[in-house]
Design an enzyme around this catalytic site. Structure first.
Site, short mmCIF file in Angstrom:
data_model
loop_
_atom_site.label_atom_id
_atom_site.label_comp_id
_atom_site.label_asym_id
_atom_site.label_seq_id
_atom_site.Cartn_x
_atom_site.Cartn_y
_atom_site.Cartn_z
N LYS A 137 -0.33 6.12 -16.14
CA LYS A 137 0.85 5.93 -17.00
C LYS A 137 1.66 4.71 -16.59
CE LYS A 137 1.64 10.83 -17.84
NZ LYS A 137 2.55 11.95 -17.57
N MET A 179 1.23 4.64 1.01
CA MET A 179 0.56 5.55 1.94
C MET A 179 0.71 6.98 1.47
SD MET A 179 1.62 3.86 5.61
CE MET A 179 3.38 4.11 5.38
N TYR A 209 0.85 -1.19 0.00
CA TYR A 209 0.00 0.00 0.00
C TYR A 209 0.89 1.24 0.00
CZ TYR A 209 -3.33 3.53 1.57
OH TYR A 209 -4.10 4.66 1.67
N ALA A 232 -2.95 13.36 -10.40
CA ALA A 232 -2.43 12.14 -9.78
C ALA A 232 -2.99 10.90 -10.48
CB ALA A 232 -2.76 12.11 -8.30
N HIS A 273 -4.88 5.12 -2.44
CA HIS A 273 -6.11 5.91 -2.53
C HIS A 273 -5.78 7.29 -3.09
CE1 HIS A 273 -7.09 2.94 0.65
NE2 HIS A 273 -8.24 2.92 0.01
#
Length: 187
Positions: free
Chosen positions: A157, A106, A104, A151, A143
């Site tokens: 990409k 962060m 993940y 973003a 997220h």
């Protein structure tokens, strides 16, 4: 009688320099997060992200198993960005690296004036390369606020896909909704 002044012409020989000018990417270095710079990391994150991270977030960055996965980005020796990741299992619990099935992200961010220099790209490639070298890691995810088009385009990409929309994910920022972006890894 007056003397005439004589001018001599000189031919200049221009030789190319033996050194090359550094490329933008060459000016970027990574550093580790340590107890000596954790205060700078707090200030950096406060300048980049709309979310305020708690003390546990910062103390966890100092864990030995996170050192390779949490990096600071310096451009010409100036702290301009950083990335931090954690290991999770299929139940979304934080685990030791060898028990993880996913990573993940962060945080991954660069100060606005430095965003066109390839620094974010270099940080994300670092994470992808680390994950690619671990056969137990099946995907990377993060997220992103639903209105953060820059973003979202950046991650696409690198073959991240919108896997899910999560309403009311963020508590104190608007819009509160986010996308879960995910990249499947092929080992």
């Amino acid at each position: 009688t007056k003397k005439k002044k004589r001018y001599h012409s000189t031919t200049l020989s221009i030789t190319p320099p033996t050194h090359r000018m550094p490329k933008k990417e060459d000016l970027t270095d990574f550093g580790i997060v340590s107890d000596k710079n954790i205060g700078q990391v707090r200030v950096l994150n406060g300048a980049i992200f709309p979310v305020k991270y708690n003390d546990k977030f910062y103390s966890d960055l100092l864990l030995p198993e996170r050192q390779e996965w949490s990096k600071l980005a310096y451009y010409s020796d100036i702290l301009v960005g950083g990335v931090s990741c954690r290991f999770e299992n299929d139940d979304n619990l934080t685990v030791a690296p060898e028990k993880a099935t996913k990573v993940y992200i962060m945080t991954l961010g660069v100060l606005a004036p430095y965003r066109t220099l390839g620094i974010g790209k270099k940080m994300l490639e670092h994470v992808i390369n680390l994950c690619s070298n671990r056969s137990n890691i099946k995907h990377i995810y993060l997220h992103v606020q639903t209105n953060n088009d820059t973003a979202i385009a950046f991650y696409k990409k690198f073959d991240f896909q919108i896997a899910e929309t999560i309403p009311d994910y963020y508590k104190r920022i608007d819009p509160p909704n986010c996308y879960l972006l995910k990249k499947e890894l092929q080992h």
